[in-house]
Design an enzyme around this catalytic site. Structure first.
Site, PDB file in Angstrom:
ATOM      1  N   LYS A   8      -7.842  -0.214  -0.705  1.00 32.76           N
ATOM      2  CA  LYS A   8      -8.857  -1.259  -0.812  1.00 32.76           C
ATOM      3  C   LYS A   8      -8.177  -2.626  -0.784  1.00 32.76           C
ATOM      4  CE  LYS A   8      -7.931  -2.619  -5.239  1.00 32.76           C
ATOM      5  NZ  LYS A   8      -7.418  -3.979  -5.600  1.00 32.76           N
ATOM      6  N   GLY A  96       2.155  -0.511  -6.555  1.00 32.16           N
ATOM      7  CA  GLY A  96       2.557  -1.816  -7.050  1.00 32.16           C
ATOM      8  C   GLY A  96       2.180  -2.910  -6.077  1.00 32.16           C
ATOM      9  N   ALA A  97       1.063  -2.689  -5.364  1.00 38.55           N
ATOM     10  CA  ALA A  97       0.707  -3.568  -4.257  1.00 38.55           C
ATOM     11  C   ALA A  97      -0.678  -4.186  -4.392  1.00 38.55           C
ATOM     12  CB  ALA A  97       0.770  -2.780  -2.939  1.00 38.55           C
ATOM     13  N   GLY A 101      -4.055   2.683  -4.409  1.00 40.09           N
ATOM     14  CA  GLY A 101      -3.775   4.023  -3.913  1.00 40.09           C
ATOM     15  C   GLY A 101      -3.923   5.108  -4.959  1.00 40.09           C
ATOM     16  N   GLY A 102      -3.357   4.900  -6.144  1.00 39.12           N
ATOM     17  CA  GLY A 102      -3.451   5.903  -7.199  1.00 39.12           C
ATOM     18  C   GLY A 102      -4.883   6.122  -7.655  1.00 39.12           C
ATOM     19  N   SER A 103      -5.654   5.046  -7.721  1.00 40.08           N
ATOM     20  CA  SER A 103      -7.069   5.165  -8.101  1.00 40.08           C
ATOM     21  C   SER A 103      -7.847   5.925  -7.046  1.00 40.08           C
ATOM     22  CB  SER A 103      -7.674   3.767  -8.289  1.00 40.08           C
ATOM     23  OG  SER A 103      -7.051   3.089  -9.364  1.00 40.08           O
ATOM     24  N   ASP A 136      -9.851   0.836 -11.215  1.00 46.72           N
ATOM     25  CA  ASP A 136     -10.375   0.782  -9.845  1.00 46.72           C
ATOM     26  C   ASP A 136     -10.984   2.102  -9.381  1.00 46.72           C
ATOM     27  OD1 ASP A 136      -9.503  -1.821  -9.683  1.00 46.72           O
ATOM     28  OD2 ASP A 136      -7.678  -1.355  -8.559  1.00 46.72           O
TER      29      ASP A 136
END
Length: 279
Positions: A8, A96-97, A101-103, A136
């Site tokens: 996102k 860390g961006a 992605g993890g969400s 998120d």
């Protein structure tokens, strides 16, 4: 079972204030789903009596047991019975961006398990269950443009200008990662801008550069001049709007036409660069 969690972007991000009750910051931002994806595979593993984890692609620091996907599986097992799983994540979205992605991985795992094993959870129920996994995560249950308010927990569908949906997005992620705690420690609150972002998005695209702000940019650009440099390079390449997403460190830009990213890659050889579009 195979699914493709996507990243996102934050389109604008204003920090309105800090709550005295719990110390969390209230914000206003728009989440946009983009077509940068990774792959998540869940396969029943028979009689092994445990879930097994396999992660490929980008390396992830930390104990795999704390991965958002396995946390989601464990959370569901407290309430529902379904087969033990082999979980394979093909990691492509940089962490860390500010890309979520993890969400996304957690939310897509929940949606896939709910459908495959007929848990019967509605969208609202999935949002309620996934929220403790990450701030998120609820957005990725909906996975369409959303205005986020409160501390990010209130999500309202929002119409995005048609021109933006047709634009090409270029994303640059440098090697550095920024922790959320570090980012919020340096933030200045702007309560006076509450409610303005949806109206600003209706302005001509040529004005977005001066109107739509990510409040994390000013303090973090001072600490990490490379981020400011990358944003300037995207404007020099012809972008009409560029911004950091979330609390960084990825920088993205909208272009009306595809661009050649090779010059950007040559100038920033250590950066991850992606070109694509909204979902």
């Amino acid at each position: 079972m195979l699914t493709f969690p996507n990243a996102k972007l934050n389109l604008g991000l204003r920090i309105l204030g800090k709550r005295s009750s719990d110390g969390y910051h209230e914000l206003e931002t728009v989440f946009l789903p983009i077509a940068l994806t990774e792959a998540l595979e869940l396969t029943p593993n028979g009689d092994i009596q445990q879930d097994r984890w396999d992660q490929r692609g980008l390396a992830i620091d930390g104990d795999p047991k704390n991965n958002t996907v396995l946390r989601t599986v464990r959370m569901l097992r407290e309430e529902y019975a379904f087969p033990w799983l082999d979980v394979t994540l093909y990691k492509k979205i940089p962490f860390g961006a500010g890309l979520g992605g993890g969400s996304a991985d957690a939310a897509f795992a929940l949606k896939m398990i709910n459908e495959r094993f007929a848990l019967g959870l509605s969208e609202t129920e999935m949002v309620e269950r996934i929220a403790p996994i990450g701030a998120d995560c609820p957005f990725f249950i909906h996975n369409k443009p959303m205005l986020a308010t409160g501390i990010g927990e209130f999500l309202t569908p929002i119409e995005i200008p048609t021109e933006i949906k047709k634009c090409h997005i270029v994303l640059i992620k440098p090697q550095l990662s920024i922790s959320t705690k570090e980012a919020y420690a340096q933030i200045t609150c702007h309560p006076e801008v509450k409610g303005m972002l949806p109206r600003l998005l209706q302005a001509p695209l040529s004005q977005w550069r001066d109107l739509i702000v990510n409040d994390f940019e000013e303090p973090l650009f001072r600490c990490y001049p490379l981020l400011d440099q990358l944003k300037k390079e995207l404007y020099e390449a012809g972008a009409f709007y560029a911004s950091m997403t979330g609390s960084g460190s990825a920088i993205y830009a909208f272009f009306k036409e595809p661009i050649a990213t090779a010059p950007l890659q040559q100038h920033n050889p250590d950066c991850f660069i992606w070109q694509g579009h909204m979902l």
